[in-house]
Design an enzyme around this catalytic site. Structure first.
Site, PDB file in Angstrom:
ATOM      1  N   HIS A  37      38.796   3.574 -21.939  1.00 38.65           N
ATOM      2  CA  HIS A  37      38.756   3.586 -20.476  1.00 38.65           C
ATOM      3  C   HIS A  37      37.495   2.869 -20.001  1.00 38.65           C
ATOM      4  CE1 HIS A  37      41.448   7.439 -20.327  1.00 38.65           C
ATOM      5  NE2 HIS A  37      42.144   6.336 -20.495  1.00 38.65           N
ATOM      6  N   LYS A  50      46.447  -3.406 -22.395  1.00 42.55           N
ATOM      7  CA  LYS A  50      46.526  -2.978 -21.004  1.00 42.55           C
ATOM      8  C   LYS A  50      45.325  -3.455 -20.197  1.00 42.55           C
ATOM      9  CE  LYS A  50      47.069   1.108 -18.059  1.00 42.55           C
ATOM     10  NZ  LYS A  50      47.277   2.569 -18.009  1.00 42.55           N
ATOM     11  N   TYR A  96      42.181  14.335 -17.815  1.00 39.12           N
ATOM     12  CA  TYR A  96      42.456  15.228 -18.930  1.00 39.12           C
ATOM     13  C   TYR A  96      41.816  16.597 -18.751  1.00 39.12           C
ATOM     14  CZ  TYR A  96      44.216  11.058 -21.202  1.00 39.12           C
ATOM     15  OH  TYR A  96      44.930   9.943 -21.489  1.00 39.12           O
ATOM     16  N   HIS A 117      52.304   8.059 -26.456  1.00 38.71           N
ATOM     17  CA  HIS A 117      51.273   8.301 -25.447  1.00 38.71           C
ATOM     18  C   HIS A 117      50.927   9.782 -25.346  1.00 38.71           C
ATOM     19  CE1 HIS A 117      49.003   5.830 -22.665  1.00 38.71           C
ATOM     20  NE2 HIS A 117      48.971   6.852 -21.827  1.00 38.71           N
ATOM     21  N   ARG A 172      48.126  10.413 -27.596  1.00 44.27           N
ATOM     22  CA  ARG A 172      46.869   9.959 -27.002  1.00 44.27           C
ATOM     23  C   ARG A 172      46.305  11.068 -26.112  1.00 44.27           C
ATOM     24  NH1 ARG A 172      44.188   5.169 -25.487  1.00 44.27           N
ATOM     25  NH2 ARG A 172      43.576   5.035 -23.292  1.00 44.27           N
ATOM     26  N   ARG A 200      47.227   3.046 -27.816  1.00 45.30           N
ATOM     27  CA  ARG A 200      48.458   2.906 -27.042  1.00 45.30           C
ATOM     28  C   ARG A 200      49.532   2.276 -27.917  1.00 45.30           C
ATOM     29  NH1 ARG A 200      44.358   1.218 -23.467  1.00 45.30           N
ATOM     30  NH2 ARG A 200      44.142   2.547 -21.605  1.00 45.30           N
TER      31      ARG A 200
END
Length: 373
Positions: free
Chosen positions: A337, A237, A346, A311, A314, A212
Site C-alpha cells: 500500500h 495494480k 483492516y 484476495h 491477503r 494479489r
C-alpha cells in the site's frame, strides 16, 4: 472478398472480411466453425503486424459492434497512453462492450445520437451487478463521456448526468479467515501430483506474502532473488515496486514445483503455468477458481457474501499481523500500500483490538425513578 487492389492486411480489413463473408458483426458465443474463422483472421493479422503468431491463451481482444469498433478502441488506446494499467484497460473494455450492446440494441449508429434518455437508460440496466461493478462502470462511463466530448464525438459532455453512487462511503469489512483455517487449507492440498505442487505454491504466496492474484500470475524467474532470499516485483495494480522476504516454506514450495511439476515452456518466463494445452501462464480468474476449489475441498465453512479467493488470504494475512500487534506502516509496506489509509480498513476485522477499546457502561439503578402504574 472482391478488391481492386492489394491492401496491406490489418485488423480493419480482417473485420470487414468476416462481416462480408460470414456475416460476423458480434463476436460472442460463436459456433465452433465461426470461432475458428475469426481466430484464423486474428492469427493472420497478428503475423502481419508482429511477425509472430501469438498464443491463443492471450488476453481477450474485445470486438465491439462495427459502428463503434474504431471509436471505442480509440478510447482504450488513449487511456493506455495516459498510463492506465492493462488490468484497468481490460475492465474498461468489458464495460464498453456492454455499452456497445446497449446502443446497438437501441438502434444507435453514431455517438452523436446520444441523449440523456439513452445514458440514463443504460445505467438502469445494472440491477443484476454487484455494487463494486456498478461503481466501476459508472466511473468508466464518466471518463468515456469526457473523451467523447473533448474529441468532438458527442454533442455534450454526458459525464455530468451519470448517476452518483454511495459505494465508496459504504462500510466494507474485509473477508478474512483465522490462522487455523489457513493452515487447514494448506494441509488439505495433495502435493503428490503436479497440480497439487503448483496450487500449494500459489496459495502459499497469497497466504504468507499477501500477493494479489495478478501479481502471482505475473511472477517471473527474474523476480526471485535467491541470493538475498527476497522477492522483488512491480505491482500490477499500483505499478510500484515492492520487496518481500522469500520465506523458507514459500521458497521450498516454489522449488518443488519448478523441479517436479512445471511444464517445459519456452514462450513465457512466467513461473506458474497451465498444466494442460495450451500451455501458458495462469490468469487471475483461473487462480481464483483454484483457491475456491481447495477452500471447499478442505471443508472450511464459507459464509454467504464472504470472499473465498486469493484476495481473502491477503486479508487474512493482514488480520493475523494485526493480532500480533504489527504496526500499520509495516503492514502497509508488506501489502504494497502507498499509505496507511488503505491498510486501516483492516482494523475493522481486528476484533481483539476493538475489544480493548470497549467502554464499561455506567451502573444503572433499575429501582430508581418514578413508579409507573
Amino acid at each position: 472478398m472482391t478488391q481492386k487492389e492489394n491492401p496491406i492486411l490489418n485488423a480493419r480489413i480482417g473485420l470487414d472480411f468476416l462481416e462480408e463473408e460470414y456475416g460476423l458483426v458480434v463476436f460472442k458465443k460463436l459456433p465452433r466453425h465461426l470461432a475458428i474463422c475469426a481466430r484464423a483472421v486474428n492469427v493472420l493479422t497478428d503475423y502481419q503486424q508482429h511477425g509472430i503468431i501469438l498464443s491463443k491463451a492471450r488476453r481477450k481482444v474485445h470486438f465491439y459492434h462495427p459502428q463503434f469498433q474504431s471509436l471505442f478502441q480509440g478510447y482504450i488506446d488513449y487511456r493506455r497512453l495516459e498510463g492506465c494499467s492493462e488490468d484497468t484497460l481490460q475492465s474498461y473494455a468489458i464495460y464498453l462492450d456492454r455499452f456497445s450492446d446497449y446502443l446497438h440494441n437501441c438502434g444507435v449508429k453514431n455517438t452523436r445520437e446520444l441523449d440523456h434518455g439513452l445514458v440514463l437508460g443504460f445505467t438502469q440496466t445494472f440491477t443484476n451487478y454487484s455494487p463494486s461493478v456498478i461503481h466501476n462502470t459508472l466511473c468508466a462511463l464518466r471518463t468515456f463521456f469526457h473523451y467523447l466530448f473533448q474529441e468532438g464525438l458527442a454533442t455534450e459532455d454526458f459525464a455530468y448526468i451519470v448517476p452518483r453512487d454511495s459505494y465508496r462511503s459504504r462500510t466494507k469489512v474485509p473477508s478474512a479467515y483465522p490462522k487455523e483455517d489457513v493452515d487447514k487449507l494448506l494441509k488439505s492440498i495433495d502435493r503428490g501430483n503436479p497440480k497439487g505442487k503448483r496450487d500449494y505454491a500459489v496459495i502459499l504466496l497469497a497466504a504468507r506474502l499477501g500477493l494479489r492474484a495478478q501479481d502471482i500470475c505475473d511472477l517471473a524467474f527474474e523476480n526471485l532473488r535467491w541470493e538475498t532470499s527476497t522477492l522483488e516485483i512491480i505491482q500490477g495494480k499500483t505499478e510500484k515496486p515492492v520487496t518481500l522476504p522469500l520465506l523458507e516454506d514459500v521458497g521450498l514450495a516454489i522449488i518443488d514445483y519448478l523441479r517436479y511439476a512445471r511444464p517445459d515452456c519456452t514462450t513465457t518466463n512466467a513461473i506458474f503455468l497451465r498444466l494442460i494445452p495450451p500451455i501458458g501462464k495462469l490468469e487471475a480468474p483461473t487462480l481464483h477458481s483454484i483457491v475456491t476449489h481447495h477452500m471447499r475441498r478442505s471443508g472450511i465453512k464459507i459464509e454467504d457474501g464472504k470472499r473465498h479467493g486469493p484476495h481473502a488470504h491477503r486479508h487474512s494475512l493482514a488480520s493475523a499481523m494485526l493480532e500480533e500487534q504489527t504496526p500499520l506502516p509495516v503492514i502497509s509496506e508488506i501489502l504494497g500500500h502507498s499509505n496507511t489509509t488503505s491498510t486501516s480498513v483492516y482494523l475493522k476485522i481486528d476484533v481483539h483490538q476493538l475489544r480493548n477499546c470497549s467502554l464499561t457502561p455506567p451502573p444503572f439503578d433499575w429501582n430508581h425513578g418514578e413508579e409507573v402504574f
